[in-house]
Design a protein around this motif. Structure first.
Motif, short mmCIF file in Angstrom:
data_model
loop_
_atom_site.label_atom_id
_atom_site.label_comp_id
_atom_site.label_asym_id
_atom_site.label_seq_id
_atom_site.Cartn_x
_atom_site.Cartn_y
_atom_site.Cartn_z
N LEU A 1 1.89 1.83 -3.48
CA LEU A 1 0.74 2.32 -4.22
C LEU A 1 0.58 3.82 -3.99
O LEU A 1 0.34 4.58 -4.93
N GLY A 2 0.73 4.25 -2.76
CA GLY A 2 0.61 5.66 -2.44
C GLY A 2 1.69 6.47 -3.15
O GLY A 2 1.43 7.52 -3.73
N LEU B 1 -14.97 -10.05 -11.14
CA LEU B 1 -16.06 -10.72 -11.86
C LEU B 1 -17.42 -10.25 -11.35
O LEU B 1 -18.34 -10.01 -12.13
N THR C 1 -9.56 10.92 -5.78
CA THR C 1 -9.55 9.52 -6.18
C THR C 1 -9.66 8.61 -4.98
O THR C 1 -9.10 8.90 -3.93
N GLN C 2 -10.39 7.56 -5.15
CA GLN C 2 -10.43 6.53 -4.12
C GLN C 2 -10.02 5.22 -4.78
O GLN C 2 -10.67 4.76 -5.71
N ILE C 3 -8.90 4.66 -4.32
CA ILE C 3 -8.41 3.43 -4.93
C ILE C 3 -8.89 2.25 -4.10
O ILE C 3 -8.73 2.24 -2.88
N GLU C 4 -9.51 1.28 -4.74
CA GLU C 4 -9.94 0.11 -4.00
C GLU C 4 -9.30 -1.13 -4.62
O GLU C 4 -9.41 -1.36 -5.82
N VAL C 5 -8.61 -1.88 -3.77
CA VAL C 5 -7.92 -3.07 -4.25
C VAL C 5 -8.87 -4.26 -4.15
O VAL C 5 -9.44 -4.50 -3.09
N ILE C 6 -9.06 -4.97 -5.23
CA ILE C 6 -10.00 -6.09 -5.20
C ILE C 6 -9.37 -7.34 -5.80
O ILE C 6 -8.34 -7.28 -6.47
N THR C 7 -10.01 -8.47 -5.56
CA THR C 7 -9.53 -9.73 -6.11
C THR C 7 -10.20 -9.99 -7.44
O THR C 7 -11.12 -9.29 -7.83
N PHE D 1 0.94 6.65 -6.82
CA PHE D 1 -0.14 7.59 -7.12
C PHE D 1 0.36 9.02 -7.07
O PHE D 1 0.04 9.83 -7.94
N GLU D 2 1.20 9.33 -6.08
CA GLU D 2 1.71 10.70 -5.97
C GLU D 2 2.54 11.06 -7.20
O GLU D 2 2.42 12.15 -7.75
N PHE E 1 0.82 -1.22 0.00
CA PHE E 1 0.00 0.00 0.00
C PHE E 1 0.84 1.26 0.00
O PHE E 1 0.45 2.27 -0.55
N PRO F 1 -20.64 -0.54 -7.75
CA PRO F 1 -20.49 -1.27 -6.50
C PRO F 1 -21.82 -1.76 -5.93
O PRO F 1 -21.89 -2.79 -5.29
N GLN G 1 -13.85 -10.61 -7.12
CA GLN G 1 -14.63 -9.40 -6.95
C GLN G 1 -14.74 -8.65 -8.26
O GLN G 1 -15.74 -7.98 -8.53
#
Lengths: 428, 532
Positions: free
Chosen positions: B38-39, B71, B60-66, B42-43, B35, B80, B69
């Motif tokens: 990732l930050g 699919l 921005t809101q970053i959401e990490v998914i599998t 992004f910067e 994370f 969502p 998810q």
């Protein structure tokens, strides 16, 4: 900027929609499931897998332009040789040129995967074991101890140390039994005072306290008989979670491939069905002509044999196998017999006798399937074996019999035998 | 030969320089990320995107998914939250089957037009891919969502999440109260008409007094400028025949119902005689959601073009600044080039013009025209050629155009040649198709116009309108499909949709397919199981 980790979120968000879809397409899916299962071997029927349903049934219509007729224009990339005014032959139906916008058109069949569970649920919807058989399954002699709380007496082997110690601790705390550390500390203090001397008064005081505490310790025992608890067990009847399924088939010359195929389908269904109800299902294949033999699946369905037809031999063989390997007290025994109805006339009485006295008492359920050709339907008398069995079936609920002449009837017949509401309907 | 060797040598030295210059400043090493990485990524991406290019995205809101998810998200149009319906389950089942078989990969990311802008990124992505994804979605798409005029006009980015949540719970409540089956049937019907549940033109906003006054003044000035006393002397015609009583009645009736109306769902919601309140509300929900997605359909190519161009520029800048390694850059180029690949029309892989390819090529072309124009460009695009402000020009384009208009305005002859675009006309009365225009002097404008038409959503959807209904008479709903170029509706589907429509309307429904001269087809439907 925020970063949120959603990986731990509960998955399966789409589960509800997926179930709705399956419910919606239920009829279609069910048909597809049955078609798919027809192609598989007995033991593979239960696997999930790809299901193809016609797209028409789950179509979502929208107003869109057709792909035929009218004047259309396309702009395409990658021109190599054409110049203005050239003509091109129209591509075959699935227009290589129709890159325009006709999304979702090649949708003739809809393919998706079902899990094993979903597959079987659809396959065996609304079926259950006949009431009678179920009762026997549940009420067998074998029992098994099951934990059921605590009691204050019992054999030392079932002493519950943790529960006893818990009681002891609360009693000791309540009655103020001094802890060994306190006593040790007191003794040490007295010894120290004695050593340096002078403080007689204080030492005497401490000795007095020590004595009081030691007395208290003796009065309040570490473990009292009151504390002791034993684990309690109840004897619960253990359901027999094993079943053996006997496939009996006449393989004499009069049984042709078609009949064997029908029989095989019936066996597959029965296997599947039992498999859902029991942890372990064994299958025994017994084929017979004028003599019977236990064989493996391959031989059972595919090798040919010639000879007369004596059904009682198969029943004898079955009784023997049960006795040898599958005692009825530990196994649920299911029998399924398929035949074209031929039997040596003089063997009939013997067969009935065997069935009544030896086989049915062992079995949870015994199904007789008479296979034939569609053209035989209606016309002609019932076969000799049928007539003989009819007498037994009428008297005994554990026995059921049906005639099947086409593969499409297999499933309905099977359902009829096991449909919810019991097997009583079958005597009609 | 030697030339090539020299350029290769030069490039190599530049790469070496880049990587030695600041290897300590690498954002990440290898494919792993956490994370914190990732930050940092992004910067860095934002520094280039907002700082250098001057983008103006939502937060921005970053959401990490599998992948599971992902699919899931696929089957609810990427949103969502979504109401429940079997058709989403169908999509899910299809995607899952394709994915499990390996016939279809998953998107690296899904981005939602909301404020804050939500980017779903997959945990499987390598660090390079995450950089690419953030540049693409969190910068490119995000900027486009916030600034493009169609999105501004039609969608309320800050309200969508709340609205979807309302829609979901409302529909769930209806299911509880009226039964899953009846709600499902209603949604089926509404989905069938969803493509015709869109307002294509923004409603007129009531003006304040100031603008009213301004307009009045302009109008008067215009009238004065055009005044010519001679008009007075022009003999008047006989005047129109007075309308018959019947005609008058009809006009009045249509005026009251505001007919003709092309937004069928809207018309039903407001006018259908037999629907209950909750049913109207559900029609409204489906209609508003369709409206929310309408801008995306109008700007697919541009939106991807904007995002692809942006990620390409940002990745290149990061590499130049030494923040990503050569290896990462190559990984990025590999992925990028497969995204912007455009197979030729006779290629087996061809399935239409790739929006990523055309979009990216157009953005690059606009940049080129702004910076290093040729004489041809100066002749075609006098307004932007050589203005030296590539970023400004692009941002203006992203803000004020949509697919159809950007093609008709900015598709340059250069790009038409490069892509070998040509136009063919397929008239079913003829034996063969004809090549009407190719990438040459005579063809540029024609190809460009035709391609723009292909992107015109209003033209792609069949033009179907509610034209008449006599509410005091037999209540038969009359619709008309205005046929263009003799292409009529797919018959089976049309009949099915009409059946849904008849059930919603509650009375007979008739759809006539015609143009000004010919009637091509007529469909009729009686309600079988009317909603009531």
């Amino acid at each position: 900027m925020n970063i949120i980790d959603r990986r731990r979120d509960p998955g399966g968000k789409s589960l509800a929609n997926r179930q709705r879809f399956i419910r919606r397409a239920r009829a279609l899916v069910r048909r597809a499931v049955r078609e798919a299962s027809a192609k598989r071997s007995i033991k593979d029927v239960e696997k999930g897998g790809d299901i193809v349903v016609p797209a028409d049934g789950v179509r979502e219509p929208v107003l869109r332009r057709g792909s035929q007729g009218g004047t259309r224009e396309y702009v395409l990339p990658g021109n190599k040789k054409y110049i203005q005014g050239d003509t091109i032959a129209r591509p075959e139906e699935e227009g290589g040129g129709s890159g325009a916008s006709d999304g979702g058109e090649g949708e003739d069949d809809f393919r998706f995967a079902l899990s094993d569970e979903e597959f079987l649920d659809l396959f065996l919807e609304d079926l259950e074991l006949p009431d009678l058989a179920k009762r026997q399954v549940m009420g067998v002699e074998d029992t098994q101890p099951v934990r059921a709380g605590y009691r204050s007496s019992g054999p030392p082997a079932s002493l519950s140390v943790s529960r006893t110690m818990r009681n002891s601790l609360s009693r000791r705390t309540a009655l103020g039994r001094p802890r060994p550390e306190e006593i040790a500390a007191l003794e040490a203090e007295i010894a120290r005072l004695d050593e340096i001397g002078g403080n007689e008064e204080r030492a005497a005081e401490l000795r007095e306290e020590l004595a009081r505490k030691q007395k208290r310790m003796r009065l309040v025992p570490f473990i009292d008989p009151l504390d002791v608890r034993y684990r309690r067990y109840d004897q619960v009847p253990k359901p027999v979670a094993r079943a053996v399924m006997f496939c009996l088939m006449d393989v004499s010359g009069s049984m042709d491939e078609h009949m064997k195929d029908l029989a095989k389908r019936f066996y597959s269904l029965l296997y599947l069905f039992l498999k859902r109800r029991y942890k372990r299902v064994d299958v025994v294949f017994i084929r017979h002509t004028h003599e019977a033999k236990e064989v493996d699946e391959e031989t059972f369905f595919h090798s040919r044999e010639s000879g007369g037809t004596v059904v009682s031999t198969a029943l004898e063989e079955m009784a023997r196998v049960v006795q040898d390997r599958y005692p009825a007290t530990q196994w649920n025994v299911y029998g399924a017999q398929a035949s074209d109805g031929d039997n040596l006339p003089m063997d009939n009485s013997n067969t009935i006798n065997l069935l009544k006295t030896a086989i049915l008492p062992l079995c949870q359920y015994y199904a007789y399937l008479e296979v034939g050709h569609a053209k035989d339907d209606g016309g002609g008398d019932a076969s000799s074996l049928w007539r003989a069995y009819e007498l037994v079936a009428r008297a005994d609920e554990r026995m059921a019999m049906r005639k099947v002449s086409h593969r499409r009837d297999i499933y309905p017949v099977f359902r009829e035998l096991f449909a919810k509401g019991g097997a009583s309907a079958e005597t009609s | 030969m030697t030339d090539e060797a020299i350029t290769a040598g030069k490039r190599k030295s530049r790469i070496v320089m880049a990587s030695t210059a600041a290897s300590s400043e690498l954002l990440f090493n290898g494919p792993d990320w956490n994370f914190e990485t990732l930050g940092r990524i992004f910067e860095a991406v934002r520094k280039v995107g907002e700082g250098e290019i001057g983008l103006d995205p939502y937060r921005t809101q970053i959401e990490v998914i599998t992948s599971e998810q992902m699919l899931d998200a696929y089957s609810s149009v990427g949103m969502p939250l979504f109401y429940k319906h079997w058709s989403f389950g169908k999509d899910f089942a299809r995607n899952e089957a394709l994915y499990r078989k390996g016939w279809q990969g998953l998107a690296y990311e899904i981005v939602i037009n909301s404020d804050p802008c939500v980017c779903y990124i997959m945990e499987e992505n390598s660090a390079t891919m995450q950089t690419l994804v953030l540049a693409h979605a969190a910068m490119g798409h995000n900027h486009f969502f916030k600034n493009n005029y169609v999105f501004k006009q039609w969608t309320d980015a800050s309200g969508i999440a709340d609205y979807l949540s309302f829609a979901k719970s409302f529909i769930a409540r209806c299911e509880e109260r009226y039964g899953v089956e009846s709600v499902e049937r209603l949604i089926d019907a509404a989905h069938a008409l969803q493509s015709h549940g869109i307002h294509r033109y923004p409603g007129k906003r009531s003006m304040d007094l100031r603008t009213e006054e301004l307009r009045e003044r302009e109008r008067r000035a215009h009238g004065e400028a055009l005044f010519n006393d001679l008009w007075r002397t022009v003999p008047q015609g006989k005047g129109k025949k007075p309308a018959t009583k019947k005609k008058l009645e009809e006009d009045q009736r249509k005026a009251i119902l505001k007919l003709p109306e092309e937004n069928i769902l809207y018309f039903l919601e407001k006018t259908a005689p037999r629907l209950a309140g909750w049913q109207r509300e559900i029609l409204r929900i489906i209609r508003l959601i369709a409206q929310y997605f309408y801008p995306q359909r109008q700007t697919k190519m541009m939106n991807e073009g904007c995002a692809t161009w942006t990620h390409h520029r940002i990745m290149t800048r990061l590499h130049e600044k030494g923040q990503i390694s050569d290896g990462s850059y190559l990984e990025f180029l590999h992925s990028h080039s497969s995204v912007v690949m455009q197979p030729d029309f006779d290629d087996r892989r061809f399935s239409g013009v790739n929006p990523y390819a055309l979009g990216f090529a157009m953005m690059q072309d606009i940049e080129r025209i702004a910076m290093t124009p040729t004489d041809e460009d100066r002749a075609w695009f006098p307004d932007i050629a050589g203005n030296g402000d590539a970023y400004g020009t692009l941002k203006n384009v992203w803000a004020n155009f949509r697919d159809e208009s950007i093609v008709s305005q900015y598709l340059s002859p250069n790009l038409i040649r490069k892509m070998g675009l040509f136009r063919i006309v397929d008239d079913h009365d003829e034996e063969e198709m004809e090549v009407a225009a190719i990438h040459d002097e005579r063809g540029y404008r024609e190809v460009r116009r035709a391609l723009a038409r292909q992107y015109d959503v209003a033209r792609r959807d069949a033009d179907i309108q509610v034209v008449d209904v006599d509410l005091t008479g037999d209540r038969r709903l009359e619709l008309r499909h205005h046929v263009v170029d003799g292409v009529i509706l797919e018959e089976k589907d049309a009949d099915r949709v009409l059946q849904h429509l008849a059930d919603l309307w509650g009375y007979e429904v008739r759809l006539v397919e015609s143009d000004d001269n010919t009637v091509y087809a007529e469909h009729k439907s009686e309600p079988m199981r009317p909603f009531a």
